[in-house]
Scaffold this motif. Structure first.
Motif, PDB file in Angstrom:
ATOM      1  N   ASN A 151      81.424 -72.484  68.892  1.00  0.00           N
ATOM      2  CA  ASN A 151      80.799 -73.787  68.638  1.00  0.00           C
ATOM      3  C   ASN A 151      80.447 -74.337  70.017  1.00  0.00           C
ATOM      4  O   ASN A 151      81.333 -74.753  70.777  1.00  0.00           O
ATOM      5  N   LYS A 172      71.213 -77.515  59.770  1.00  0.00           N
ATOM      6  CA  LYS A 172      71.844 -78.294  58.708  1.00  0.00           C
ATOM      7  C   LYS A 172      70.770 -79.169  58.050  1.00  0.00           C
ATOM      8  O   LYS A 172      69.904 -79.712  58.740  1.00  0.00           O
ATOM      9  N   LYS A 195      77.533 -88.891  69.952  1.00  0.00           N
ATOM     10  CA  LYS A 195      78.383 -89.173  68.789  1.00  0.00           C
ATOM     11  C   LYS A 195      79.847 -88.815  68.953  1.00  0.00           C
ATOM     12  O   LYS A 195      80.697 -89.361  68.266  1.00  0.00           O
ATOM     13  N   HIS A 199      84.988 -76.665  72.100  1.00  0.00           N
ATOM     14  CA  HIS A 199      85.566 -75.480  71.436  1.00  0.00           C
ATOM     15  C   HIS A 199      85.519 -74.293  72.394  1.00  0.00           C
ATOM     16  O   HIS A 199      84.517 -74.116  73.110  1.00  0.00           O
ATOM     17  N   ASP A 213      70.339 -88.571  64.053  1.00  0.00           N
ATOM     18  CA  ASP A 213      70.629 -90.005  64.195  1.00  0.00           C
ATOM     19  C   ASP A 213      70.715 -90.434  65.660  1.00  0.00           C
ATOM     20  O   ASP A 213      70.835 -91.621  65.951  1.00  0.00           O
ATOM     21  N   GLU A 250      76.577 -75.611  66.005  1.00  0.00           N
ATOM     22  CA  GLU A 250      76.082 -76.798  66.721  1.00  0.00           C
ATOM     23  C   GLU A 250      74.961 -76.445  67.709  1.00  0.00           C
ATOM     24  O   GLU A 250      74.915 -76.955  68.824  1.00  0.00           O
ATOM     25  N   TRP A 303      70.839 -82.175  56.846  1.00  0.00           N
ATOM     26  CA  TRP A 303      70.865 -83.562  57.351  1.00  0.00           C
ATOM     27  C   TRP A 303      71.724 -83.583  58.610  1.00  0.00           C
ATOM     28  O   TRP A 303      72.819 -84.133  58.612  1.00  0.00           O
ATOM     29  N   ASP A 333      83.415 -72.033  62.781  1.00  0.00           N
ATOM     30  CA  ASP A 333      84.204 -73.240  63.005  1.00  0.00           C
ATOM     31  C   ASP A 333      84.499 -73.751  61.602  1.00  0.00           C
ATOM     32  O   ASP A 333      83.633 -74.354  60.964  1.00  0.00           O
ATOM     33  N   HIS A 335      79.760 -73.116  59.671  1.00  0.00           N
ATOM     34  CA  HIS A 335      80.362 -74.314  60.264  1.00  0.00           C
ATOM     35  C   HIS A 335      80.679 -75.241  59.093  1.00  0.00           C
ATOM     36  O   HIS A 335      79.770 -75.839  58.514  1.00  0.00           O
ATOM     37  N   LYS A 337      82.443 -78.431  56.879  1.00  0.00           N
ATOM     38  CA  LYS A 337      82.515 -79.901  56.988  1.00  0.00           C
ATOM     39  C   LYS A 337      83.708 -80.321  57.864  1.00  0.00           C
ATOM     40  O   LYS A 337      84.815 -79.801  57.715  1.00  0.00           O
ATOM     41  N   ALA A 338      83.450 -81.260  58.774  1.00  0.00           N
ATOM     42  CA  ALA A 338      84.497 -81.731  59.686  1.00  0.00           C
ATOM     43  C   ALA A 338      85.291 -82.887  59.068  1.00  0.00           C
ATOM     44  O   ALA A 338      84.951 -83.364  57.987  1.00  0.00           O
ATOM     45  N   ARG A 339      86.313 -83.293  59.749  1.00  0.00           N
ATOM     46  CA  ARG A 339      87.094 -84.527  59.545  1.00  0.00           C
ATOM     47  C   ARG A 339      88.197 -84.404  58.488  1.00  0.00           C
ATOM     48  O   ARG A 339      88.082 -83.655  57.528  1.00  0.00           O
ATOM     49  N   ARG A 364      89.328 -88.115  72.314  1.00  0.00           N
ATOM     50  CA  ARG A 364      88.378 -89.096  71.765  1.00  0.00           C
ATOM     51  C   ARG A 364      89.003 -90.482  71.849  1.00  0.00           C
ATOM     52  O   ARG A 364      90.164 -90.628  72.236  1.00  0.00           O
ATOM     53  N   ASN A 393      86.697 -75.935  60.799  1.00  0.00           N
ATOM     54  CA  ASN A 393      87.209 -77.311  60.838  1.00  0.00           C
ATOM     55  C   ASN A 393      88.506 -77.441  60.048  1.00  0.00           C
ATOM     56  O   ASN A 393      88.804 -78.507  59.484  1.00  0.00           O
ATOM     57  N   ASN A 430      75.888 -80.336  53.102  1.00  0.00           N
ATOM     58  CA  ASN A 430      75.172 -80.381  54.376  1.00  0.00           C
ATOM     59  C   ASN A 430      75.576 -79.226  55.295  1.00  0.00           C
ATOM     60  O   ASN A 430      75.169 -79.195  56.443  1.00  0.00           O
ATOM     61  N   GLN A 431      76.403 -78.304  54.798  1.00  0.00           N
ATOM     62  CA  GLN A 431      76.898 -77.217  55.658  1.00  0.00           C
ATOM     63  C   GLN A 431      76.209 -75.897  55.272  1.00  0.00           C
ATOM     64  O   GLN A 431      75.839 -75.708  54.112  1.00  0.00           O
TER      65      GLN A 431
END
Ligand SMILES: NC(=O)C1=CN([C@@H]2O[C@H](COP(=O)(O)OP(=O)(O)OC[C@H]3O[C@@H](n4cnc5c(N)ncnc54)[C@H](OP(=O)(O)O)[C@@H]3O)[C@@H](O)[C@H]2O)C=CC1
Ligand SMILES: [Mg+2]
Length: 392
Positions: free
Chosen positions: A110, A180, A120, A375, A187, A156, A182, A285, A247, A249-251, A328, A287, A224-225
């Motif tokens: 990644n 991806k 971001k 990473h 943004d 990424e 979206w 990745d 890759h 979904k994160a979080r 972070r 996640n 979205n992945q």
């Protein structure tokens, strides 16, 4: 010289996929192209979000081959004010399976999308100067050139068409990119287009048999992945295998979603490998820590997969303590999220690149002036088992 500063544009090429539920692959090759610009600094990156340059690919016939040493020298010249590269060694994982063919070196990485890193990710201990694309891209290229993988699986990637595709194709790689749908990069002001997965393989070692771009679903909903899965044939041995990159979904809070995405990917890979009759390597990745459901699905799948980096542990059963380490606003994040899965009966891992130590990573963690992503890259040398025992 100035290999780094050439930019190409061309036409989109779409090849069809024979797998149900998967998208046609957008692969480079067979297009018309033109040399576009001499200096990357003249690249108006915001234009990429207004015009879909990320959907175009150049004509390899118009690309002059590059000497990797020349490109490496050029990268080092750009990086001359930075601290030296970290030393990482390959760990010999001697197996009892001598192979008459050269190993297949696979890199999983990644690389950190430029727009996400700058806009971001909130890496509070990483100075913005360390993230400047003109230098960071050289650190990424230096890492690739240092290990010279036969296959490169990246996440990424938001500089495919202006950087990695033109340069890597001139180093002999054939590349595929699947953005991806979206991408959060879009943004970010002055973004360079969407990020996505990219898969590159050396054309002198492999022939592309089939390619599929997969938009992952979760509980039947499109997500979205994405993933790319390709069946390649080794030119030396004639043996086929499937290589996939993803890759997820994160979080936190998205564990069940990742698990569903993993199940969808496994189902797609079942179809593509005809129930694992073709050996499989899956880089990603995810996640997800090894304690998560999606990891357990992969570890217990009927595809008979093992995670290569476990072999670096003393008992061969434990994943490394981290593959990503960053600070972070929310605090320090040290996690094992990146994996190289492989068909444990059909393939052997001959060696694996050791991770960076805590001391090398340093107190400000990643990314840094020395290392371009949050990473770590994972690199393994695989060989086919000479006498597969019939149970891939
Ligand atoms: N326009 C529209 O209609 C839609 C827009 N979107 C956009 O997509 C975004 C979500 O996309 P999705 O694919 O689900 O994104 P993810 O949640 O998967 O994360 C996207 C990226 O953010 C990074 N990330 C992970 N944790 C953090 C964190 N704590 N802080 C900052 N960055 C982090 C991840 O990096 P890593 O993997 O390295 O951890 C990853 O590359 C939305 O925010 C929106 O911008 C999405 C859907 C629809
Ligand atoms: Mg990220």
């Amino acid at each position: 010289m100035y290999l780094l500063f050439e930019v190409y544009l061309g036409l989109r090429v779409v090849s069809s996929s024979s797998f149900p539920g998967v998208y046609p692959a957008c692969s480079m090759g067979n297009g018309t192209s033109r040399l576009y610009s001499a200096l990357a600094k003249t690249l108006n990156s915001s234009a990429a979000s207004q015009h879909p340059e990320y959907l175009v690919s150049p004509d390899p016939e118009h690309l002059e081959p590059i000497d990797p040493k020349e490109l490496l020298e050029e990268c080092r010249a750009v990086l001359h004010t930075r601290p030296p590269r970290f030393q990482r060694d390959f760990v010999d994982l001697r197996t009892d399976c001598p192979s008459s063919h050269p190993p297949i070196r696979v890199m999983q990485w990644n690389i950190l999308a430029q727009a996400l890193g700058e806009g971001k990710d909130n890496f509070v201990q990483c100075p913005v100067e360390a993230l400047k694309w003109e230098e960071r891209k050289c650190l990424i290229l230096e890492e690739i050139l240092a290990y010279q993988p036969d296959i490169l699986c990246l996440q990424e990637v938001d500089h495919y068409f202006d950087t990695f595709q033109p340069l890597l194709s001139r180093l002999g790689y054939q590349g595929t990119f699947f953005p991806k749908p979206w991408s959060p990069c879009l943004d970010v002001e002055h973004n360079n287009g969407p990020d996505g997965c990219a898969l590159f393989f050396l054309q002198n070692r492999f022939k592309l048999v089939n390619s599929a771009n997969i938009r992952l679903t979760a509980m039947t909903l499109k997500t979205n992945q994405v993933a790319i899965a390709q069946t390649l044939e080794c030119k030396e041995s004639g043996r086929q295998f499937c290589i996939a990159v993803t890759h997820l979904k994160a979080r936190t809070g998205w564990e069940r979603f990742r698990s569903a995405q993993g199940c969808d990917l496994l189902q797609n890979l079942q179809n593509i490998t005809q129930g694992a009759k073709i050996p499989l390597i899956v880089c990603g990745d995810f996640n997800a820590e090894p304690t998560e459901e999606v990891y357990k699905h992969f570890a217990s799948s009927s595809l008979n997969l093992n995670s290569a980096y476990k072999l670096l542990s003393a008992d061969g059963q434990s994943e490394p303590p981290y593959t990503t380490w960053k600070i972070r606003t929310s605090g320090e994040c040290r996690h094992t999220l990146d994996y190289i899965w492989y068909s444990k009966h059909a393939l052997s891992v001959k060696s694996a690149l050791d991770l960076l130590t805590e001391e090398q990573i340093g107190p400000n963690r990643l990314p840094s002036f020395n290392y371009p992503s949050d990473h770590l890259s994972l690199v393994c040398d695989f060989s086919f088992n000479e006498e597969p025992d019939g149970l891939l």
